[in-house]
Write a protein that holds these residues in place. Sequence first.
Motif, PDB file in Angstrom:
ATOM      1  N   VAL A 596     -17.605  22.625 -47.677  1.00 21.91           N
ATOM      2  CA  VAL A 596     -18.766  23.075 -48.357  1.00 21.91           C
ATOM      3  C   VAL A 596     -19.317  21.734 -49.219  1.00 21.91           C
ATOM      4  CG1 VAL A 596     -20.097  24.590 -49.210  1.00 21.91           C
ATOM      5  CG2 VAL A 596     -18.458  25.222 -47.378  1.00 21.91           C
ATOM      6  N   PRO A 597     -20.459  21.391 -49.347  1.00 25.61           N
ATOM      7  CA  PRO A 597     -20.686  20.366 -50.176  1.00 25.61           C
ATOM      8  C   PRO A 597     -21.140  21.372 -51.466  1.00 25.61           C
ATOM      9  CG  PRO A 597     -22.184  20.216 -48.288  1.00 25.61           C
ATOM     10  CD  PRO A 597     -21.307  21.198 -48.053  1.00 25.61           C
ATOM     11  N   PRO A 598     -20.749  20.924 -52.802  1.00 20.35           N
ATOM     12  CA  PRO A 598     -20.628  21.856 -54.008  1.00 20.35           C
ATOM     13  C   PRO A 598     -21.817  21.330 -54.755  1.00 20.35           C
ATOM     14  CG  PRO A 598     -19.069  19.889 -54.240  1.00 20.35           C
ATOM     15  CD  PRO A 598     -19.727  19.916 -52.924  1.00 20.35           C
ATOM     16  N   TYR A 599     -22.220  21.874 -55.712  1.00 18.86           N
ATOM     17  CA  TYR A 599     -23.058  21.542 -56.738  1.00 18.86           C
ATOM     18  C   TYR A 599     -22.365  20.626 -57.942  1.00 18.86           C
ATOM     19  CZ  TYR A 599     -26.247  25.251 -55.232  1.00 18.86           C
ATOM     20  OH  TYR A 599     -26.945  26.024 -54.537  1.00 18.86           O
ATOM     21  N   ALA A 600     -22.999  19.784 -58.296  1.00 21.78           N
ATOM     22  CA  ALA A 600     -22.299  19.183 -59.343  1.00 21.78           C
ATOM     23  C   ALA A 600     -23.165  19.294 -60.587  1.00 21.78           C
ATOM     24  CB  ALA A 600     -22.535  17.595 -59.280  1.00 21.78           C
ATOM     25  N   VAL A 601     -22.430  19.913 -61.496  1.00 22.17           N
ATOM     26  CA  VAL A 601     -22.878  20.521 -62.817  1.00 22.17           C
ATOM     27  C   VAL A 601     -22.559  19.513 -64.007  1.00 22.17           C
ATOM     28  CG1 VAL A 601     -22.891  22.718 -64.212  1.00 22.17           C
ATOM     29  CG2 VAL A 601     -22.587  22.739 -61.815  1.00 22.17           C
ATOM     30  N   SER A 602     -23.532  19.266 -64.781  1.00 26.23           N
ATOM     31  CA  SER A 602     -23.144  18.724 -65.958  1.00 26.23           C
ATOM     32  C   SER A 602     -22.762  19.462 -66.984  1.00 26.23           C
ATOM     33  CB  SER A 602     -24.228  17.527 -66.241  1.00 26.23           C
ATOM     34  OG  SER A 602     -24.828  17.772 -67.489  1.00 26.23           O
ATOM     35  N   ARG A 677     -14.473  23.801 -57.878  1.00 25.93           N
ATOM     36  CA  ARG A 677     -13.651  23.233 -57.124  1.00 25.93           C
ATOM     37  C   ARG A 677     -12.986  21.946 -57.601  1.00 25.93           C
ATOM     38  NH1 ARG A 677     -13.857  19.379 -53.709  1.00 25.93           N
ATOM     39  NH2 ARG A 677     -13.437  20.393 -51.911  1.00 25.93           N
ATOM     40  N   GLU A 685     -18.301  16.654 -65.682  1.00 34.02           N
ATOM     41  CA  GLU A 685     -19.106  17.134 -64.572  1.00 34.02           C
ATOM     42  C   GLU A 685     -17.927  18.285 -63.927  1.00 34.02           C
ATOM     43  OE1 GLU A 685     -21.977  14.840 -61.812  1.00 34.02           O
ATOM     44  OE2 GLU A 685     -20.074  14.876 -60.967  1.00 34.02           O
ATOM     45  N   HIS A 687     -17.715  20.298 -60.244  1.00 35.37           N
ATOM     46  CA  HIS A 687     -18.086  20.628 -58.727  1.00 35.37           C
ATOM     47  C   HIS A 687     -18.009  22.011 -58.552  1.00 35.37           C
ATOM     48  CE1 HIS A 687     -17.799  16.119 -57.330  1.00 35.37           C
ATOM     49  NE2 HIS A 687     -18.661  16.266 -58.195  1.00 35.37           N
ATOM     50  N   VAL A 688     -19.160  22.726 -58.263  1.00 36.62           N
ATOM     51  CA  VAL A 688     -19.046  24.129 -58.184  1.00 36.62           C
ATOM     52  C   VAL A 688     -19.338  24.552 -56.751  1.00 36.62           C
ATOM     53  CG1 VAL A 688     -20.228  26.254 -59.132  1.00 36.62           C
ATOM     54  CG2 VAL A 688     -19.295  24.487 -60.606  1.00 36.62           C
ATOM     55  N   ILE A 689     -18.794  25.703 -56.257  1.00 39.53           N
ATOM     56  CA  ILE A 689     -19.404  26.297 -54.974  1.00 39.53           C
ATOM     57  C   ILE A 689     -19.839  27.749 -55.207  1.00 39.53           C
ATOM     58  CG2 ILE A 689     -18.634  26.829 -52.645  1.00 39.53           C
ATOM     59  CD1 ILE A 689     -16.744  24.751 -52.661  1.00 39.53           C
ATOM     60  N   THR A 690     -20.945  27.785 -54.837  1.00 35.60           N
ATOM     61  CA  THR A 690     -21.460  29.287 -55.233  1.00 35.60           C
ATOM     62  C   THR A 690     -22.254  29.574 -54.034  1.00 35.60           C
ATOM     63  OG1 THR A 690     -22.510  30.864 -56.643  1.00 35.60           O
ATOM     64  CG2 THR A 690     -23.091  28.563 -56.699  1.00 35.60           C
TER      65      THR A 690
END
Lengths: 754, 481
Positions: A596-602, A677, A685, A687-690
Amino acid sequence: MLSAIAARKAAQAALRDATVPMDSQPGPTTSAPVLEAPTPKKPTSKRKSSTQTSKPPKRKKEKPKAPPRYFDEPDSFQDQDDVIVIDSDSDEVDEQEDFREQPPMKRRWSPSLPLNDSSDEGDMDADLDVSFSVLPTTAVPKVPTTTEVLSTFHPSPNQNTFFLDVAEVSALQLESNAPGTLIALHSEETICLLGTYTFTVLQGSINHSGVLLSPSRRCHRVFAPRSSPLPLIEGQDSARAIQNIRNLPQSIHPLIARPITLVLLQELHSGVEGLGRICRTFDGVFAPSRWQRSTVSDELQLSGVHLVCPCQESKSLLTVPQIQSQTRDIQPFELSPSWSRAIASSTTADLTQASVHLIKGPKNSGKSSFARTLVNNLLKKYHTVAYLDCDLGQSEFTPGGMVSLNLVSRPIFGPPFTHPTLPHAAHYIGAATPRATPALYLAAIQALLETYRLDIQVPADLPEEEDDEEEERIVDAIPLVINTMGWTKGLGADLTRSIQEMAAPSDVYELDATYAPPPPTHAAPGAPAHRQHLLQPIPPSVLATAYTAADYRALNMLSYFHAVFPPSAPSTSSSLSLFQDSQARTWQTTLPLRAVPPYAVSTAQALDAVILVGAGSEDVVPEEIGRVLNGAIVGLVECIPGTLDVGPKREQGPPYTQAAAPPPPTSSGCVGVALVRAVSPQETELHVITPLPHHLLTRSRVLVKGELELPVWGMLDFREVGEEQVPYLQWGKSEGLGGQRRRVRRNLMRKGQM
Amino acid sequence: MKLPRRVPWTSISELEQVCSWIYAEENDIDGKILAVNRISAWRAITHLPHALESTLSILVAIVQDNLQPASSSQLALRQSYSTAIIRLVNGLVDPLQLGAYARSISSIAQQLGLPSWLVELRHAATHEDLPSLDLLREAARVSMVWLLNNYFLPAINPSTAPEVVTPLRPLEPTLKQYKHLLKMTARDASLRTHYAPAILSVMKDVERWITEARVAANMATRDLWETTSETLLDSVEMDAKERWALERLCDALLEKGGLVPLSKKKRDFPADSFTPPKFSILLWTSLLHHLQSLHSEFYAVLAGRIVLTLLAERDAKESQVEVQLDSSYELCLARWAFWVVEAWEADDSHDFDLRKEVTVLLMQSLGHVMNASHRDKKSATILLESLCTGLPQLDSALSVLKVLSNNTPPTKWIPEDIEIMDQRLNALLSSDLVPDISTPRSESLTRRTEPASDVTQGWRLLDESSGWRPCPIGVYRSTIE
């Protein structure tokens, strides 16, 4: 005190003819009304094996009759009043009555009763949870005395089953216009369906899993997997009907205005079956198992729905042992009379005041089932019901690890993993048990109760009018149902008592008839009196041995991560409107989490603080925080700005201070759970899945990590077979002594305990 | 499906690195501090294996010992060391309490290879005076060495793990004593009550032996407890070790002098039924019943072992005389097997059809054997026949087998065989064996129904265009900004 050896012999003797339970050991659960069958009871064999003389073994040359089962009682059983024999199909009663007597014991019987240490309830690995008593008659479920027949409804096309196409259904102007099957139920006729479906009551009324539903245009979604008790739809007498009932096709018109209940069943496609492929424990749980495949019929012509009943041709198969096992893993939902009494008394009470209902009891006693039934029944009188979930392990609407306050406006049919909902307010505790952080737990519940009293009990804004033919429901008061943990001893009992004091409930439901309430010294004089209801817990079923609490927790978590929550439009006001829809309707189960493509969170821009909660978390130094966050389950928390003490800002990396206090519940709230993840090498950075909708992500600037972990199922790719090398997973056995997690046995006896 | 375990490290090299930090130099405190930090971080990720937790506690005590100024209280330090050692010993011994009754810690520790004075230290620290600092330092050093040899090195290099199997003590003396006692009570019934406690203690000794065998089985497979959530796996694993222990027991029982009397004279079989000699039955019934009551699979294991013994390939070097002797031994074993099956069926509550399983096993091995050693398996054949008599299903199967074994198999293919095979294939294909797996609806349920640009500061949704590709959880794949 029976010796262990004699106890084992007694247990084996009892296993051979599980009849009336032995009263010598009061088990923690009593069953529904016990059989009064005058069955011959084998005397407890008190003889010790040491004095066993050397006489030759009895040669019981019993020719194996087909099949010689120990519970094959003479007809005195069927002559009981409790056994409902419908029409003349007593054969069905016979063949379905009692494979529940012998649950498929996947575990060998262990000879001693595990001493229930109070922290048993908080044990994350549930393999020791199942308590086998010394005399296993209490573990062997009694033959249920309510109806054992799952379905008495026999579909016959164009007599009581009609197939409607899209045009005919849209003429009725219901909520959904898909083609469906209309079934006509006579009074007291039951039908048991396995799978997922929606139903609409067009005429008459039905009793569906304990709640009486009258005709309306509303479609109710039902999830009925094998892993939970299956709901029964039972027709009831009533003369009401929806407005457009005359728009039904001509062939059905003879049935209108008769005391026959008409229910429209439609297919429900949500992707929830895919969860079975992700978490293999529950694989195929919405479809009949291989035992039942010969007996379930597809006569309703709805995909995903299976009618569980003995078909006509199965009568000839009565002698085949497989048919007798058709109910081996199906448990119908039975509403015990004590439950219906309690529900009736609480819903007919004074309704103008918003009531607070508290449910408590030991684990596996049916608290969640009762809570759901209570909520469904309250929804007939009230427009919305608030649900405060204090159970961290098996939450009803959330993935676990948080206490939450949810608002429910539609009845709930199905186990918790089928209705993940975004809470109205929640606080993240981070573990499946409050054992490590009881103060935080109580503070969080206190904060949620405050929220309820200020915002919800008398709601500020009223819901939109819904146009349906239902009776007027109360919209200006919202009752609260509180579900507590199943931890009834030790620290858990203290916590539940504190919760009860904080909540000041008007009704307390206790699910354990033999549980001795604590001495009433704690009751302060002048405390508001509440109604106390003692309820019968549900008897142990085959499901308790097949699916453990740890399995359900894993499934809940995975269901949350794969759920597709409806994206709500950002509301104009800063707070969420009370009545927006926040329940997931569909699941994305085609991709595993790793794809699943994650969000990239800075970390510099988006995060204010990263906090670790739990035992031993204060030892983590800032250099290791990246390692800790990698692959971790975190709670997304929003804090009122300025209330959180952030330590000195680190020059790079997540803003973590060692041994920081968790965010105080009075000024923070959890919006959901996310999976980190990956962490970039410089820790700038994440990588977050939610699964949360975007507007909630903007508000959460604090990450809290507790003890929850992603289940191993979530880390694997279910599309591929094979053991690939994945970080944080190790295949095969562990090498070295002490290479496993510490396990403690609580049922060990000493030599002196003869 | 066997699930992997969750471990706190990404690869075993991290564990190796920690091991080197701890053990490379005796007095390197910085390395130990690094190790403490790292293991504490692992602790926050997931539950640690017990050995690592004990390592952490001992390391913390050692670091505290070496870093603290000498003036502060030493009691806290002693308590810290003591707790670490107590938890180490408890955590290693507790999972190996596999019997119904507790065994002494020292006996289990001896099987594990823990020094006995360490166990004494643990007892002293728990119940008596707190030991001295010197003794505790020495104990910590010894424990760290033990952990290195028994956990770290096998975990890092699984192939070079040394075999730590303490041999089981022999069971023969116990069985001999049992026989002796039972013979006396059989001859003189009045002595029964007199010897009852002695018989009971002998049986408990047998039970204790079985428990020791299970611990040894656990250690041999180095698999103390599985941590997967599959409950079926747990029970299967337990059964495998218990079965191993029971098999060792059955091997001891099946020796000559055990179930089968040593002297040939005593092996006189009753002519009317297929049972072992009366005296043997008198002797062994109570022990067998006792074992069966404690281990519900015992009879099945015993029957299996007997059948395997009967079917074992004969070594060509054995002389004829031995073969003669063996035949009565084997006949006796066959009769015992029959007795066991009957006893299993007398106890009605089992689902497992032992008779059928044993028959299948025998048929499988005997049916296909065409070579000369077939005639050696006379006892097995006799057993098979006696098992099958009386049950029509098995009888008919046996008669089919006999017919088959007389026929010579066809050695060449004839064209009609192809047609027969085709028919069979069609029959298989047409029968609805495989239920249609309901494939998920192909309507692609998109996860994100909102535009990706909608997200706020700091949050950016990645997709194919930014260069992200699916990768395992925990692996970072860098993307283009």
